[in-house]
Design a protein around this motif. Structure first.
Motif, mmCIF file in Angstrom:
data_model
loop_
_atom_site.group_PDB
_atom_site.id
_atom_site.type_symbol
_atom_site.label_atom_id
_atom_site.label_comp_id
_atom_site.label_asym_id
_atom_site.label_seq_id
_atom_site.Cartn_x
_atom_site.Cartn_y
_atom_site.Cartn_z
ATOM 1 N N HIS A 1 123.799 68.027 26.445
ATOM 2 C CA HIS A 1 124.482 68.587 27.610
ATOM 3 C C HIS A 1 124.452 70.121 27.650
ATOM 4 O O HIS A 1 125.292 70.733 28.306
ATOM 5 N N ALA A 2 123.499 70.734 26.981
ATOM 6 C CA ALA A 2 123.474 72.199 26.963
ATOM 7 C C ALA A 2 122.048 72.706 26.821
ATOM 8 O O ALA A 2 121.295 72.239 25.972
ATOM 9 N N PRO B 1 124.526 64.528 33.944
ATOM 10 C CA PRO B 1 123.231 64.159 33.399
ATOM 11 C C PRO B 1 123.127 64.500 31.915
ATOM 12 O O PRO B 1 123.812 65.378 31.414
ATOM 13 N N THR B 2 122.242 63.785 31.240
ATOM 14 C CA THR B 2 121.956 64.033 29.829
ATOM 15 C C THR B 2 120.538 64.564 29.725
ATOM 16 O O THR B 2 119.571 63.809 29.856
ATOM 17 N N PRO B 3 120.343 65.863 29.527
ATOM 18 C CA PRO B 3 118.989 66.419 29.484
ATOM 19 C C PRO B 3 118.232 65.952 28.247
ATOM 20 O O PRO B 3 118.782 65.919 27.141
ATOM 21 N N LEU B 4 116.961 65.612 28.443
ATOM 22 C CA LEU B 4 116.115 65.163 27.337
ATOM 23 C C LEU B 4 114.923 66.081 27.104
ATOM 24 O O LEU B 4 114.501 66.276 25.964
ATOM 25 N N VAL B 5 114.364 66.632 28.187
ATOM 26 C CA VAL B 5 113.173 67.473 28.061
ATOM 27 C C VAL B 5 113.305 68.668 28.995
ATOM 28 O O VAL B 5 114.017 68.616 30.005
ATOM 29 N N ILE B 6 112.600 69.759 28.649
ATOM 30 C CA ILE B 6 112.604 70.959 29.475
ATOM 31 C C ILE B 6 111.195 71.526 29.552
ATOM 32 O O ILE B 6 110.340 71.227 28.724
ATOM 33 N N PRO C 1 123.850 76.089 33.315
ATOM 34 C CA PRO C 1 124.684 74.968 33.785
ATOM 35 C C PRO C 1 123.813 73.892 34.431
ATOM 36 O O PRO C 1 123.065 74.172 35.357
ATOM 37 N N ILE C 2 123.911 72.669 33.948
ATOM 38 C CA ILE C 2 123.112 71.598 34.530
ATOM 39 C C ILE C 2 123.965 70.420 34.979
ATOM 40 O O ILE C 2 123.468 69.519 35.643
ATOM 41 N N ASP C 3 125.229 70.391 34.600
ATOM 42 C CA ASP C 3 126.061 69.266 35.017
ATOM 43 C C ASP C 3 126.683 69.559 36.381
ATOM 44 O O ASP C 3 126.948 70.696 36.746
#
Length: 688
Positions: free
Chosen positions: A190-191, A215-220, A207-209
């Protein structure tokens, strides 16, 4: 399904193609199988090389390197610690990093040999990323700290250890460098954090939420221009975040989690791989899905990666490789002539020469020096060949140079090399004599010495305790010998540079056994020289043939604004010669004595005139003619534009200016032997 625009409305599977319906477009594209690797052992990680040549697969304590062109194993790297959970290719495609338990192993792709093992992390290495110039390697680990370790690939030293602020233990799931290598994005639960590599500081987390979902970020992935960050989540969402205005847009969604994201070379497109076995190609500007692919509806893939051109999908049966593009040509060919890899140079600059060629046309060229973009050039038109001719500034020690070229098909090639600049000090003896005890004096020799001393100590900031200035009555024979054969000889080391500058009288003395075959010995005249006792009171030039080789310094430069002809200036009313008649029979002076004095490597003599000419000083210049234009060369003689003046650049300048100013009666001479690049005299004088 979320509320955001441009998400898929329906999916229809048609064999090996997919019909993707969105509010704005519906496109059916074929998928091109490339290769299949049958599964032999447990597989934990994958990586694709930048040139689409290799696939690296991590297993238990080993890495398989698969050649996608020859469709066979290239190497099996064994010796890693624990399961290999992360892999990364350097941007130049020469090095593979494999992350295991508390270690990162570096492998040479061409030779198949282990380069180094980097140790420091607290637990397994879960993510890896090379900087665009291949100079830095970032490694993220899991554990109570979930630290990010930043190594210098060249010397294998740990540069930084960064720990993102977080409430819970987690792992660094993904890492991505900005195009200029100055920023690093890291992802954990989450960060997402942005790090300023130069300032060793963490910026405010991205900030992505949102209010509608968490959401649960997995890749960038970072865009090629460094202005946008793409995020793929466990919920299947593809999120675009602007690093300029901090605007967040959910472009759309897969039916399952996102495995991989990759921007296209121009930054206008984004490729996303989902656990629903779909591949979407997004238009970043419009946030629309422009095309899609279906891998295999009947297969269950446990992992997928893409570099924008190739998709590698890992399943229970093995790994399937697919191409997202039509069959295209080869990437650009980069041929570097100079410098060579691991070359050692003595000057703070180097000339990059070579050629870049491509069968379709070259679109972009970028040159990095130590992680900083030195030059970026976009080509217009169909240019298939470019010649490289760039003067690059270097720092002391190791310097990493990277050249990347992209063609019109967006195929890219990167070449890297390392150049080492030797460090060292400058020691100088500056001698200028206008007033003599027993001899008619000169007018401006001491001015020459003062100006040269100022250039070294002020323009070049050489410490004054490394420069000895001997003017007029200070420049006795004893003092000159004490400075040259005592102080400088004792202090100058192998990597240092010694500069000896002399402005004053010179004179010949008969010696039928002269080694030069002209029956003359040549002398510099100290302040206390006596023409009747020249052998005892003069400084013989042949002394330099013994002194120069005794210096430990590999770079020695002798600069002389004097002459030994014993003649008068060709126009006495305007100029005065820096030589004294001694009553000897004036046979032509041999030109060979300069060469005899500089037989050793790294020894150079710059002298004001040829052996039988007169070195002149003039009232309108208030300097010796040679020194006047030598000082001018320090401001205007930088031929290659690297900010430094070498012996060759100085000589090229004075060899044009001095003859023009003296009616072709005085022609400077440069003799000696320089190893590698020309010896540097100093920096370019600004505002002169």
């Amino acid at each position: 399904m979320n509320k955001y625009k441009n998400y898929p409305l329906f999916i229809a599977v048609l064999g090996m193609t997919i019909l993707l319906g969105c509010r704005h477009t519906a496109v059916v594209l074929p998928l091109t199988p490339v290769d299949t690797l049958p599964k032999k052992d447990d597989l934990f990680s994958m990586a694709l090389s930048p040139d689409n040549r290799y696939l690296a697969v991590g297993g238990a304590r080993k890495v398989l390197l698969w050649d996608m062109l020859l469709k066979k194993e290239r190497h099996v790297f064994e010796g890693g610690v624990g399961d290999i959970l992360s892999l990364a290719f350097s941007a130049d495609g020469k090095t593979l990093a494999a992350g295991g338990f508390k270690t990162v192993t570096l492998w040479d792709i061409d030779g198949g040999q282990e380069i180094a093992t980097l140790s420091d992390p607290t637990d397994y290495i879960t993510s890896l990323a090379f900087s665009p110039d291949s100079l830095l390697l970032a490694a993220g680990s899991r554990g109570t700290e979930s630290a990010i370790h930043l190594w210098n690939v060249s010397n294998k030293k740990l540069i930084q250890r960064m720990i993102p602020r977080a409430k819970y233990a987690d792992q660094i799931r993904a890492l991505a460098f900005s195009p200029d290598g100055n920023q690093l994005a890291s992802l954990r639960l989450h960060a997402i954090h942005l790090w300023d590599i130069k300032k060793e500081s963490e910026r405010i987390p991205v900030p992505i939420d949102g209010s509608d979902f968490l959401p649960t970020p997995l890749v960038i992935a970072l865009s090629p221009h460094g202005k946008q960050l793409a995020v793929g989540t466990a919920e299947g969402q593809v999120i675009l975040y602007s690093l300029l205005d901090h605007e967040r847009t959910v472009m759309g969604s897969h039916q399952e989690k996102i495995f991989s994201l990759a921007f296209t070379q121009d930054g206008k497109g984004l490729i996303s791989l989902g656990g629903d076995n779909t591949v979407f190609r997004w238009n970043v500007e419009t946030q629309k899905v422009m095309a899609s692919h279906r891998l295999n509806a009947s297969s269950t893939f446990t992992g997928m990666i893409t570099n924008g051109n190739i998709v590698a999908a890992m399943g229970r049966e093995g790994i399937n490789l697919f191409s997202l593009e039509q069959v295209r040509g080869i990437p650009p060919v980069i041929a570097i002539l100079t410098p060579t890899d691991q070359q050692e140079v003595a000057m703070p600059s180097v000339k990059l020469t070579g050629k870049i060629a491509d069968d379709t046309g070259i679109k972009d060229i970028t040159i990095w020096v130590n992680g900083v973009a030195w030059k970026q050039h976009h080509m217009e038109g169909n240019i298939r060949e470019i010649r490289l001719d760039e003067a690059l500034s270097l720092k002391a020690g190791a310097n990493r140079i990277a050249i990347r070229a992209t063609d019109l098909d967006d195929l890219a090639q990167t070449e890297t090399l390392e150049v080492h600049m030797e460090t060292g000090k400058v020691y100088a003896a500056i001698i200028g004599i206008s007033k003599y005890k027993n001899i008619e004096g000169l007018r401006y020799a001491d001015n020459d010495a003062k100006a040269f001393y100022k250039y070294l100590t002020e323009d070049n900031r050489i410490p004054k305790d490394q420069v000895w200035l001997l003017l007029n009555d200070e420049a006795t024979l004893d003092h000159i010998k004490d400075v040259l054969g005592g102080k400088i000889l004792a202090q100058a080391g192998k990597q240092d540079t010694v500069i000896i500058f002399y402005a004053g009288h010179g004179a010949p003395l008969s010696n039928r056994n002269s080694l030069d075959g002209d029956g003359l010995d040549k002398y510099l005249l100290p302040h206390d020289a006596d023409l009747k006792r020249l052998y005892a009171t003069g400084y013989p030039m042949y002394e330099f043939s013994f002194l120069l080789p005794r210096f430990m310094a590999e770079r020695v430069v002798l600069i002389q604004d004097t002459c030994f002809s014993g003649a008068t200036a060709p126009y006495d009313s305007v100029a005065k010669g820096r030589t004294i008649p001694t009553g000897v029979y004036r046979a032509p002076i041999s030109e060979t004595f300069w060469e005899r004095l500089t037989r050793g490597k790294g020894q150079v003599i710059l002298t004001a005139s040829q052996a039988n000419e007169v070195s002149m000083e003039r009232d309108d210049l208030r300097h010796g003619v040679f020194t006047y234009y030598l000082l001018e060369a320090f401001a205007h003689g930088d031929v290659n534009g690297d900010g430094w003046i070498s012996t060759g650049e100085a000589f090229r300048y004075v060899s044009k200016k001095v003859p023009d100013a003296t009616g072709q009666n005085q022609n400077p001479v440069k003799t000696g032997h320089e190893v590698g690049n020309e010896i540097v005299l100093g920096r370019v004088r600004s505002g002169k």
